[in-house]
Write a protein that holds these residues in place. Structure first.
Motif, PDB file in Angstrom:
ATOM      1  N   GLY A 292     -28.579  10.707  74.991  1.00 59.12           N
ATOM      2  CA  GLY A 292     -27.793   9.676  75.668  1.00 59.12           C
ATOM      3  C   GLY A 292     -28.256   8.266  75.410  1.00 59.12           C
ATOM      4  O   GLY A 292     -27.517   7.310  75.690  1.00 59.12           O
ATOM      5  N   LEU A 293     -29.463   8.095  74.880  1.00 55.44           N
ATOM      6  CA  LEU A 293     -29.990   6.748  74.628  1.00 55.44           C
ATOM      7  C   LEU A 293     -29.853   6.325  73.167  1.00 55.44           C
ATOM      8  O   LEU A 293     -30.094   5.173  72.848  1.00 55.44           O
ATOM      9  CB  LEU A 293     -31.460   6.663  75.066  1.00 55.44           C
ATOM     10  N   ARG A 294     -29.489   7.256  72.277  1.00 52.79           N
ATOM     11  CA  ARG A 294     -29.198   6.956  70.884  1.00 52.79           C
ATOM     12  C   ARG A 294     -30.385   6.310  70.151  1.00 52.79           C
ATOM     13  O   ARG A 294     -30.456   5.096  69.990  1.00 52.79           O
ATOM     14  CB  ARG A 294     -27.958   6.050  70.748  1.00 52.79           C
ATOM     15  N   VAL A 295     -31.308   7.145  69.734  1.00 56.19           N
ATOM     16  CA  VAL A 295     -32.441   6.677  68.931  1.00 56.19           C
ATOM     17  C   VAL A 295     -32.602   7.584  67.723  1.00 56.19           C
ATOM     18  O   VAL A 295     -32.956   8.760  67.854  1.00 56.19           O
ATOM     19  CB  VAL A 295     -33.773   6.676  69.729  1.00 56.19           C
ATOM     20  N   GLY A 296     -32.338   7.050  66.550  1.00 58.40           N
ATOM     21  CA  GLY A 296     -32.569   7.759  65.301  1.00 58.40           C
ATOM     22  C   GLY A 296     -33.494   6.938  64.419  1.00 58.40           C
ATOM     23  O   GLY A 296     -33.677   5.742  64.647  1.00 58.40           O
ATOM     24  N   TYR A 297     -34.073   7.581  63.436  1.00 60.57           N
ATOM     25  CA  TYR A 297     -34.950   6.843  62.518  1.00 60.57           C
ATOM     26  C   TYR A 297     -34.942   7.548  61.173  1.00 60.57           C
ATOM     27  O   TYR A 297     -34.473   8.676  61.036  1.00 60.57           O
ATOM     28  CB  TYR A 297     -36.361   6.720  63.072  1.00 60.57           C
ATOM     29  N   GLY A 298     -35.444   6.861  60.189  1.00 58.25           N
ATOM     30  CA  GLY A 298     -35.473   7.445  58.861  1.00 58.25           C
ATOM     31  C   GLY A 298     -36.602   6.890  58.039  1.00 58.25           C
ATOM     32  O   GLY A 298     -37.150   5.816  58.330  1.00 58.25           O
ATOM     33  N   SER A 299     -36.955   7.634  56.988  1.00 59.47           N
ATOM     34  CA  SER A 299     -37.930   7.135  56.012  1.00 59.47           C
ATOM     35  C   SER A 299     -37.182   6.851  54.719  1.00 59.47           C
ATOM     36  O   SER A 299     -36.334   7.641  54.294  1.00 59.47           O
ATOM     37  CB  SER A 299     -39.058   8.155  55.789  1.00 59.47           C
ATOM     38  N   PHE A 300     -37.502   5.723  54.121  1.00 55.01           N
ATOM     39  CA  PHE A 300     -36.779   5.208  52.969  1.00 55.01           C
ATOM     40  C   PHE A 300     -37.754   4.734  51.899  1.00 55.01           C
ATOM     41  O   PHE A 300     -38.822   4.203  52.235  1.00 55.01           O
ATOM     42  CB  PHE A 300     -35.900   4.010  53.375  1.00 55.01           C
ATOM     43  N   PRO A 301     -37.412   4.884  50.622  1.00 51.03           N
ATOM     44  CA  PRO A 301     -38.219   4.260  49.576  1.00 51.03           C
ATOM     45  C   PRO A 301     -38.230   2.743  49.789  1.00 51.03           C
ATOM     46  O   PRO A 301     -37.229   2.161  50.242  1.00 51.03           O
ATOM     47  CB  PRO A 301     -37.489   4.631  48.283  1.00 51.03           C
ATOM     48  N   LEU A 302     -39.326   2.104  49.456  1.00 55.29           N
ATOM     49  CA  LEU A 302     -39.418   0.653  49.644  1.00 55.29           C
ATOM     50  C   LEU A 302     -38.357  -0.073  48.836  1.00 55.29           C
ATOM     51  O   LEU A 302     -37.890  -1.150  49.236  1.00 55.29           O
ATOM     52  CB  LEU A 302     -40.817   0.165  49.256  1.00 55.29           C
TER      53      LEU A 302
END
Length: 426
Positions: A292-302
């Protein structure tokens, strides 16, 4: 002065074309062609030609309908079909929220650690805009994942990051590769961004068809492929061997690990340091009960993350969301306990569903189980009959899943209630 603008095609009208080797391609008409002629002595006139309407701008006092301002491809976009929340379900079904067994959205029924509610109850600066770089949360995620924060970007749920990736990578008319059945947000966001969708269906056991993926990459030249491991809706995982084969192809690979905690395998977040064509997405929705608070994250190449930083909305993660996520990470013992409880209940649920004569459940590495509805029973009717008893499960309108339901692993008492209702319907 005269000026004419002609032959602007509707870049989003879609048609599904069946090509050889069981690859489906969603095709757009030809790209826009613009021509301009200028003569200083005459008035300006522009005519925009779309597939469904022509909007002349010749007379200043001409009355236009509101939808004439909307991009043509969005006028044809079908809306995403979300799951209804407790409040809406309660009013619709005439039941109190606590009387509804909600097993339709893969939510975590245990909710977040107690530290989250404490932190939300003592917010210090809710009237100040949030940190646009989510520094505190990215530092906590770096400690949690072992990956430096420079590689991590946080979003308003993974849905925002999926859309952000497409906005940064895709031009209108570019192609993405999709492997249905899978998370339908990829196809939806492609439509929003006026992209074409090349579909490579999964095998009958829901595993990826590597040979057809390779053929599609070579023939269709898609920019990126979206993969989910464990896959939603069947719970299957992608092996290192298969993932490495796809990473060797000339395509950006977006790996969605929303359910990775339940799989027993390690996240590939660290892989982005070795593979410039890999993005890995994670979420707090399942793991920490923060849907319900909407928190996503990701790892990305620089080499990629630099441009996402430029394009993202500056205050995309709210103060409450960042505080809650940081608080959740402070109690890894609770997160581990809940994960183990859900995995245990998933395995119990699978054994019980196997005993139902009209269900064929698939083994799952996630917090849900996909079931084929057999013995002549209608899957949509089964879903509706369960809803009348206060038990919500997921049914899809997609043709490849019309004969299936998906059931979230919940608490033991929720499993018991589901099984009692299934016994009544036997």
């Amino acid at each position: 002065m005269t000026m004419s603008l002609s032959n602007i095609s509707n870049t989003a009208s879609l048609c599904l074309v069946k090509s050889k080797a069981n690859i489906h391609r969603t095709v757009n008409p030809q790209s826009p062609i613009c021509s301009f002629e200028v003569n200083r002595k005459t008035v300006i006139m522009a005519t925009i030609s779309a597939s469904s309407s022509t909007v002349p701008v010749e007379h200043a006092n001409q009355k236009l309908s509101g939808d004439s301002f909307i991009r043509p491809h969005l006028r044809k976009l079908s809306p995403y079909q979300p799951i209804l929340p407790f409040e809406v379900l309660s009013a619709k079904m005439g039941r109190k929220p606590e009387d509804i067994i909600k097993l339709d959205a893969n939510e975590n029924p245990y909710g977040p650690p107690p530290e989250v509610l404490e932190a939300l109850g003592s917010l210090k600066f809710p009237y100040i805009y949030p940190d646009p770089e989510s520094r505190q949360l990215r530092a906590a995620l770096a400690e949690d994942s072992g990956l430096e924060s420079d590689y991590i970007l946080v979003g308003c749920g993974c849905d925002e990051l999926i859309d952000l990736i497409m906005r940064c990578v895709l031009d209108p008319g570019d192609k993405i590769l999709d492997c249905p059945p899978t998370f339908t947000m990829y196809e939806f966001d492609a439509g929003v961004n006026a992209a074409q969708v090349v579909k490579v269906p999964r095998k009958p056991n829901f595993s990826l068809n590597i040979e057809l993926i390779a053929e599609a990459v070579e023939r269709e030249k898609p920019k990126c492929i979206f993969l989910t491991s464990p896959n939603n809706p069947d719970g299957s995982i992608i092996s290192d061997e298969v993932l490495l084969k796809i990473l060797d192809m000339p395509i950006l690979v977006v790996l969605d690990e929303a359910y990775i905690e339940f799989s027993g395998i390690e996240s590939r977040m660290q892989w982005v340091k070795k593979h410039d064509n890999l993005i890995v997405l994670r979420t707090f929705s399942k793991r920490a009960g923060l849907a319900g608070l909407r928190v996503g994250y990701g790892s990305f190449p620089l080499s990629i993350i630099e441009y996402l930083w430029r394009a993202k909305q500056p205050y995309n993660v709210s103060v409450a969301a960042e505080v809650a996520a940081c608080a959740a990470l402070q109690n890894p013992k609770y997160l581990k306990m809940v994960k183990e409880a859900l995995v245990q209940e998933r395995d119990r649920l699978f054994k019980l569903l196997k005993q139902v004569a009209f269900l064929n459940p698939y083994p799952s590495y996630s917090n849900f189980i996909l079931c084929e509805v057999t013995s002549g029973m209608d899957a949509k009717k089964l879903k509706d009959d369960l809803a009348k008893m206060g038990v919500m499960v997921r049914h899809y309108n997609k043709k490849e899943l019309k004969g299936y339901i998906r059931v979230t692993a919940g608490k033991p008492e929720q499993t018991d209630a589901l099984m009692e209702c299934l016994r009544r319907l036997s």
